[in-house]
Design an enzyme around this catalytic site. Structure first.
Site, mmCIF file in Angstrom:
data_model
loop_
_atom_site.group_PDB
_atom_site.id
_atom_site.type_symbol
_atom_site.label_atom_id
_atom_site.label_comp_id
_atom_site.label_asym_id
_atom_site.label_seq_id
_atom_site.Cartn_x
_atom_site.Cartn_y
_atom_site.Cartn_z
ATOM 1 N N GLU A 7 0.830 -1.216 0.000
ATOM 2 C CA GLU A 7 0.000 0.000 0.000
ATOM 3 C C GLU A 7 0.861 1.263 0.000
ATOM 4 O OE1 GLU A 7 -3.112 0.026 -1.179
ATOM 5 O OE2 GLU A 7 -3.696 -1.269 0.489
ATOM 6 N N GLY A 27 -16.301 5.744 -2.900
ATOM 7 C CA GLY A 27 -15.512 6.297 -1.804
ATOM 8 C C GLY A 27 -15.184 5.274 -0.734
ATOM 9 N N SER A 64 -11.626 1.676 -5.470
ATOM 10 C CA SER A 64 -11.297 2.168 -6.814
ATOM 11 C C SER A 64 -12.481 2.294 -7.743
ATOM 12 C CB SER A 64 -10.260 1.264 -7.484
ATOM 13 O OG SER A 64 -9.054 1.386 -6.847
ATOM 14 N N SER A 65 -13.552 2.900 -7.226
ATOM 15 C CA SER A 65 -14.680 3.147 -8.126
ATOM 16 C C SER A 65 -14.261 4.106 -9.238
ATOM 17 C CB SER A 65 -15.876 3.701 -7.355
ATOM 18 O OG SER A 65 -15.494 4.831 -6.608
ATOM 19 N N GLY A 91 -12.607 3.055 -0.976
ATOM 20 C CA GLY A 91 -11.241 2.554 -1.131
ATOM 21 C C GLY A 91 -11.169 1.352 -2.061
ATOM 22 N N ASP A 122 -4.519 0.904 -9.364
ATOM 23 C CA ASP A 122 -5.964 0.723 -9.524
ATOM 24 C C ASP A 122 -6.346 0.485 -10.985
ATOM 25 O OD1 ASP A 122 -5.718 1.421 -6.911
ATOM 26 O OD2 ASP A 122 -6.667 3.385 -7.100
ATOM 27 N N TYR A 170 -3.490 12.515 0.196
ATOM 28 C CA TYR A 170 -2.796 11.580 -0.697
ATOM 29 C C TYR A 170 -1.582 12.258 -1.341
ATOM 30 C CZ TYR A 170 -2.042 8.086 -4.325
ATOM 31 O OH TYR A 170 -1.477 7.135 -5.132
HETATM 32 C C1 GLA Z 1 -5.086 4.902 -4.237
HETATM 33 C C2 GLA Z 1 -4.298 5.205 -5.501
HETATM 34 C C3 GLA Z 1 -3.345 4.060 -5.851
HETATM 35 C C4 GLA Z 1 -2.489 3.669 -4.650
HETATM 36 C C5 GLA Z 1 -3.358 3.481 -3.406
HETATM 37 C C6 GLA Z 1 -2.536 3.248 -2.166
HETATM 38 O O1 GLA Z 1 -5.946 3.812 -4.458
HETATM 39 O O2 GLA Z 1 -5.161 5.420 -6.592
HETATM 40 O O3 GLA Z 1 -2.528 4.425 -6.941
HETATM 41 O O4 GLA Z 1 -1.470 4.606 -4.425
HETATM 42 O O5 GLA Z 1 -4.194 4.592 -3.176
HETATM 43 O O6 GLA Z 1 -1.833 2.048 -2.245
#
Ligand code: GLA
Length: 391
Positions: free
Chosen positions: A43, A130, A134-135, A132, A180, A230
């Protein structure tokens, strides 16, 4: 508690086609789907040349579309009113923000010399927003796949994922790594997408042991990735690497970080320790998984969570509570490992467990989490599924 059944893709496709009919009075000629992802380990290191181990989940964004005689894309999603995007000029970011995913991916195709025909499109989704999972990458990859269908062309999968990543950077304002979009584009049934983010090469690793179940627990707490957290983490890793005088995190050892600890200063030293540790943990986890060595895998997932909580500071109270409940169930209750997954600041946890105990574990996670927070979580099992494709 029965594990929530993920809605069949065919039903979602029917919903998307019906929405196209009711919104635009059009019959679909192209329908595209792309999945969200969950990350087992690795991660916040995809932008640090690390290794990551996600898979595409059986939760999808589906878009139904057909061409129109106008030089605009008319797009709608859920209850949002339709948005028109002019196609005669290069697309630029605008309002409403959700349509920027369309604008960004359209721009990627325009920059490659494609002339996009006018089209109408409706979006439906079973990827929690939202959470986590990856929508946004799923939406980008679904749009790119849709445009391939409308243009009767096929992009190289890697190029498609990179085009979608650029849309996220330039049109959604999140300087994400490649995990993602790669997971959503390259995902395959029963395969993990182990990505070497230095070479940009995905390796599809079998993951089909029926005795293993992956539980995803959405805490229902959500903090925007684009609010700066981020980007600040990514910047700290760039500063750390520069201060260490290296070209790649793959050339940095824990000893290098410890020696430079005071010079790096807080928090860059702790951010750096996370990166180096997480790269090593992910390599070790891939080996452990290959050898079915679950006694090794569990502690690696735990260490990943602790490092994200203490050194990288992207966890939150609710994620820690959910992971804490899974840890308390422990190996004797069938839990192999648990950690937060994705960018953090809310979102979901991933719990790897024995299939025979999965329902009982899900029920304990849900009950204890609600008791501790007052929030009803969403918990479901998922298996590696097919990546972006036309239906
Ligand atoms: C988000 C980002 C990814 C990655 C993760 C953390 O999902 O889109 O590229 O950095 O956070 O691992």
């Amino acid at each position: 508690m029965p594990l929530q059944i993920n809605p069949p893709l065919a039903d979602l496709a029917d919903d998307a086609v019906a929405a196209l009919k009711s919104t635009f009075d059009q019959d679909a000629t192209v329908t595209a789907a792309a999945p969200g992802r969950v990350n087992l380990i690795g991660e916040h290191i995809d932008y640090c040349d690390g290794f990551v181990m996600p898979f595409a989940i059986d939760r999808y964004i589906v878009i139904a579309a057909t061409t129109n005689d106008l030089s605009v894309a008319r797009v709608s999603s859920g209850d949002e009113p339709p948005v028109s995007i002019p196609l005669r000029e290069p697309a630029t970011p605008g309002e409403p923000k959700w349509a920027n995913y369309f604008r960004g991916v359209i721009r990627g195709f325009q920059d490659r010399g494609h002339t996009i025909p006018g089209f109408d499109a409706t979006v439906v989704s079973s990827v929690p927003l939202g959470a986590g999972l990856s929508s946004s990458a799923a939406l980008e990859c679904a749009i790119a796949t849709l445009l391939e269908g409308l243009l009767d062309t096929v992009l190289d999968t890697r190029e498609k994922a990179l085009l979608c990543q650029k849309a996220e950077h330039d049109f959604a304002g999140v300087p994400c790594g490649i995990m993602d979009q790669f997971a959503s584009a390259f995902g395959q049934t029963n395969k993990l997408v182990l990505i070497d983010c230095q070479s940009g090469e995905p390796d599809l690793v079998p993951f089909e042991n029926p005795d293993l179940t992956v539980l995803i627990a959405n805490t229902k707490v959500h903090h925007e990735l684009s609010d700066g957290g981020y980007a600040a983490r990514r910047k700290a890793t760039e500063d750390g690497l520069a201060m260490l005088g290296k070209d790649s995190w793959r050339d940095v050892t824990l000893a290098d970080v410890e020696q430079a600890w005071d010079r790096l200063g807080d928090p860059v030293n702790r951010r750096s320790r996370h990166v180096v540790g997480e790269i090593a943990r992910t390599v070790a986890a891939a080996k452990a998984l290959e050898g079915n060595d679950f006694e090794a895998l569990g502690p690696l997932m735990s260490a990943s969570h602790d490092s994200l909580r203490d050194d990288f500071e992207v966890s939150c109270k609710e994620l820690d509570i959910m992971v804490g409940i899974a840890r308390a169930i422990g190996r004797s209750g069938g839990v192999i490992g648990a950690r937060m997954t994705g960018g953090g600041f809310g979102g979901s946890t991933v719990t790897l467990c024995e299939s025979s105990q999965a329902e009982a574990i899900a029920s304990t996670l849900a009950g204890e989490y609600e008791k501790a927070t007052g929030i009803v979580p969403e918990i479901f099992a998922s298996r590696p599924s097919q990546g972006a494709h036309l239906i």
